[in-house]
Design a protein around this motif. Sequence first.
Motif, mmCIF file in Angstrom:
data_model
loop_
_atom_site.group_PDB
_atom_site.id
_atom_site.type_symbol
_atom_site.label_atom_id
_atom_site.label_comp_id
_atom_site.label_asym_id
_atom_site.label_seq_id
_atom_site.Cartn_x
_atom_site.Cartn_y
_atom_site.Cartn_z
ATOM 1 N N THR A 18 8.890 -13.413 -20.636
ATOM 2 C CA THR A 18 8.800 -12.103 -19.997
ATOM 3 C C THR A 18 8.314 -11.057 -20.995
ATOM 4 O O THR A 18 7.468 -10.215 -20.672
ATOM 5 C CB THR A 18 10.173 -11.699 -19.404
ATOM 6 O OG1 THR A 18 10.524 -12.656 -18.405
ATOM 7 C CG2 THR A 18 10.138 -10.320 -18.795
ATOM 8 N N TYR A 19 8.815 -11.119 -22.210
ATOM 9 C CA TYR A 19 8.385 -10.191 -23.261
ATOM 10 C C TYR A 19 6.889 -10.360 -23.541
ATOM 11 O O TYR A 19 6.143 -9.364 -23.584
ATOM 12 C CB TYR A 19 9.199 -10.428 -24.536
ATOM 13 C CG TYR A 19 8.681 -9.643 -25.710
ATOM 14 C CD1 TYR A 19 8.963 -8.288 -25.837
ATOM 15 C CD2 TYR A 19 7.898 -10.251 -26.687
ATOM 16 C CE1 TYR A 19 8.474 -7.552 -26.916
ATOM 17 C CE2 TYR A 19 7.409 -9.530 -27.763
ATOM 18 C CZ TYR A 19 7.691 -8.181 -27.870
ATOM 19 O OH TYR A 19 7.195 -7.464 -28.933
ATOM 20 N N SER B 287 11.923 -19.358 -23.928
ATOM 21 C CA SER B 287 12.911 -18.936 -22.935
ATOM 22 C C SER B 287 12.219 -18.058 -21.891
ATOM 23 O O SER B 287 11.134 -17.523 -22.125
ATOM 24 C CB SER B 287 14.027 -18.134 -23.612
ATOM 25 O OG SER B 287 13.502 -16.920 -24.136
ATOM 26 N N LYS B 288 12.873 -17.903 -20.763
ATOM 27 C CA LYS B 288 12.316 -17.022 -19.729
ATOM 28 C C LYS B 288 12.215 -15.592 -20.234
ATOM 29 O O LYS B 288 11.236 -14.901 -19.970
ATOM 30 C CB LYS B 288 13.150 -17.106 -18.453
ATOM 31 C CG LYS B 288 12.986 -18.433 -17.738
ATOM 32 C CD LYS B 288 13.850 -18.529 -16.506
ATOM 33 C CE LYS B 288 13.748 -19.923 -15.918
ATOM 34 N NZ LYS B 288 14.657 -20.126 -14.805
ATOM 35 N N SER B 289 13.226 -15.156 -21.010
ATOM 36 C CA SER B 289 13.173 -13.783 -21.536
ATOM 37 C C SER B 289 12.068 -13.649 -22.581
ATOM 38 O O SER B 289 11.398 -12.619 -22.649
ATOM 39 C CB SER B 289 14.524 -13.360 -22.108
ATOM 40 O OG SER B 289 14.872 -14.161 -23.215
#
Length: 155
Positions: free
Chosen positions: A75-76, A70-72
Amino acid sequence: MTEPRWLDSEEMAAWYAFLEASHLVVRRVEQQLREQEGLSHPQYEILVRLAAEPAGEMRMSELAEHVVTSKSGLTYQIGRLEKAGLVRRRSCPGDDRGVYAVLTEDGHNTLRRAAPGHVALVRSSLIDVLGREQLATLAAGLNAVTRELRAKGED
């Protein structure tokens, strides 16, 4: 309500073999990368994907698709790599929402150190265990699964 199409013994054997082999290989890869460079497997894959790009950078949304997260989640992972000095972010010219992940020199160096051990483990855990025909069959089968799932939007 219709009855599910239960797996027959051959299908169940294939499913169990896939699960066990994939878990064992992934576990060995994770352990080796953590011990050698303090990286997770997703972090290593991000570094590899960025290094494969001519400019050593990729738009975050595209990178998320390539590493199947996922994008999140991306990002993490990028945040962790950024703290370690292996990646930096830069904004996308002309698109205020677009962000690129950029491999740093430290990221290149970490990848150069990690790659030989990683490749040796992949070889000993999977590639060298199978013959050429088995590798071709495995690649063709898994590519078919990937195409089907991506076509259904299940990535």
